[in-house]
Design a protein around this motif. Structure first.
Motif, mmCIF file in Angstrom:
data_model
loop_
_atom_site.group_PDB
_atom_site.id
_atom_site.type_symbol
_atom_site.label_atom_id
_atom_site.label_comp_id
_atom_site.label_asym_id
_atom_site.label_seq_id
_atom_site.Cartn_x
_atom_site.Cartn_y
_atom_site.Cartn_z
ATOM 1 N N ALA A 67 -5.497 13.273 1.008
ATOM 2 C CA ALA A 67 -5.443 11.983 1.703
ATOM 3 C C ALA A 67 -4.209 11.225 1.237
ATOM 4 O O ALA A 67 -3.679 11.483 0.154
ATOM 5 N N ALA A 68 -3.745 10.300 2.065
ATOM 6 C CA ALA A 68 -2.649 9.421 1.664
ATOM 7 C C ALA A 68 -2.989 8.020 2.153
ATOM 8 O O ALA A 68 -3.550 7.853 3.238
ATOM 9 N N TYR A 69 -2.638 7.024 1.349
ATOM 10 C CA TYR A 69 -3.010 5.635 1.645
ATOM 11 C C TYR A 69 -1.775 4.847 2.064
ATOM 12 O O TYR A 69 -0.893 4.594 1.259
ATOM 13 N N GLN A 70 -1.723 4.504 3.351
ATOM 14 C CA GLN A 70 -0.687 3.594 3.826
ATOM 15 C C GLN A 70 -1.144 2.195 3.414
ATOM 16 O O GLN A 70 -2.023 1.610 4.040
ATOM 17 N N VAL A 71 -0.556 1.678 2.337
ATOM 18 C CA VAL A 71 -1.142 0.514 1.671
ATOM 19 C C VAL A 71 -0.759 -0.802 2.342
ATOM 20 O O VAL A 71 0.043 -0.843 3.287
ATOM 21 N N SER A 72 -1.315 -1.856 1.782
ATOM 22 C CA SER A 72 -1.173 -3.199 2.362
ATOM 23 C C SER A 72 0.292 -3.596 2.567
ATOM 24 O O SER A 72 0.636 -4.189 3.590
ATOM 25 N N GLY A 73 1.159 -3.266 1.610
ATOM 26 C CA GLY A 73 2.567 -3.659 1.738
ATOM 27 C C GLY A 73 3.274 -2.897 2.846
ATOM 28 O O GLY A 73 4.179 -3.429 3.506
ATOM 29 N N GLU A 74 2.871 -1.660 3.059
ATOM 30 C CA GLU A 74 3.458 -0.888 4.166
ATOM 31 C C GLU A 74 3.030 -1.504 5.500
ATOM 32 O O GLU A 74 3.825 -1.638 6.437
#
Ligand code: PBG
Length: 331
Positions: free
Chosen positions: A274-281
């Motif tokens: 899995a990969a997390y496209q985080v809040s800043g992205e």
């Protein structure tokens, strides 16, 4: 007309029509690839998050409505993050294993309504800690590894009892995956999966998330437990450990700035990734789109496709429901 050049290879031939392009496309992106992170709180209403336009801390009604919308467009996995009232926070995060706390109650409600919904719960102390750290803070400021793991195991158990399908330790303590696996199995939760935040970097891209949960560290930073953004071999080492300790799925976080790490773990491990496209992205894509500088739909789809192309099976993204709607032909 005779061709001017003798070119035995003309890659453009495979791009000449939509039918051919569709036939030779190497990477796909569908609603089944997403886990949709959602913020919840104790209050009745929804409160928008400043640096994440379109996202809010949701009350119970808002949450049911949003999960319903996601479900309708094929997004069947969610991850819950709680904003905990200040009065419930303490140095050791005791509220994190309250069987009647916000997360267990919410999991039960959602499971009643959508038994097939895959619910991922976050295992870490930061939303519950008066210090804003993922682990217990010693008087000298160190983050205590083994003492924290005892609390994390209790937290994972209360989530499993409530019906969580997947527990996701995001704390980066050493040895927590194995300890949580043992605790779950001892209580009979052998079906509950562990999605390990394997390569979680000490990233400035988490800023808007900490605003959303009011969970920024009160002192210091997270560099003694989260990974140094300069490192990739270390991610391989973390992956080997999580795998040996019984993780069912690994994660890289953030996603976009760490595509090389996704690629390396994809090649090193047979586990789903899995990969997390985080809040800043999310915030960057939103801000530029709101100004009309970028075409939101196109850049979002391209950034997510790139995460898949790098090797992620599953993407955590605040755009998940929106992408499902786009793919379903809605706006
Ligand atoms: C903390 C946690 C964080 C995120 C997910 N879990 C923040 C942090 O480590 O400070 C960030 C997610 C995001 O930025 O979208 N356990």
């Amino acid at each position: 007309m005779k061709s001017r050049l003798f070119l035995p290879e003309r890659p453009r031939r495979n791009r000449k029509s939509a039918a051919i392009r569709d036939a030779v496309r190497e990477t796909s992106l569908g609603p089944e690839h997403f886990i949709y992170p959602l913020f919840i709180h104790e209050d009745a209403g929804d409160v928008p998050i400043g640096a994440m336009p379109g996202c809010a801390r949701l009350g119970p009604e808002g949450l049911l409505a949003e999960v319903g919308r996601a479900w309708e467009v094929g997004v069947r996995m969610i991850a819950l993050f709680p904003a905990v009232a200040d009065g419930l926070k303490d140095p050791t995060g005791r509220e994190s294993f309250n069987d009647d706390g916000l997360i267990p109650r919410t999991v039960r409600t959602l499971k009643d309504r959508w038994p097939e919904l895959m619910i991922v719960t976050d295992v870490a102390l930061d939303p519950y800690s008066s210090e804003g750290h993922d682990g217990i803070v010693a008087p000298d400021g160190r983050i205590l590894n083994d003492e924290t793991i005892e609390v994390l195991c209790k937290q994972a158990l209360s989530q499993a009892r409530a019906g969580a399908d997947v527990v996701a330790p995001s704390d980066m303590m050493d040895g927590r995956v194995g300890a949580i696996r043992t605790a779950l199995d001892e209580e009979g939760h052998t079906e509950v999966s562990i999605l390990a935040y394997t390569a979680k970097y000490a990233s400035a891209f988490y800023g808007p998330f900490r605003e959303a949960l009011d969970s920024a560290p009160r002192g210091g930073d997270k560099k003694t437990y989260q990974m140094d953004p300069a490192n990739v071999r270390e991610a391989v080492r973390e992956a080997a450990l999580d795998e040996a300790e019984g993780a069912d799925m690994l994660m890289v976080k953030p996603a976009g700035p760490y595509l090389d790490v996704i690629r390396v773990l994809r090649e090193q491990s047979a586990l789903p990734l899995a990969a997390y496209q985080v809040s800043g992205e999310y915030a960057m894509l939103k801000a530029a789109s709101e100004r009309g500088w970028l075409d939101e739909r196109k850049v979002v789809m391209e950034s997510l496709l790139s995460i898949r192309r790098a090797g992620a099976d599953v993407i955590l993204s605040y755009y998940a429901r929106q992408v499902g709607a786009w793919l379903a032909g809605e706006s």
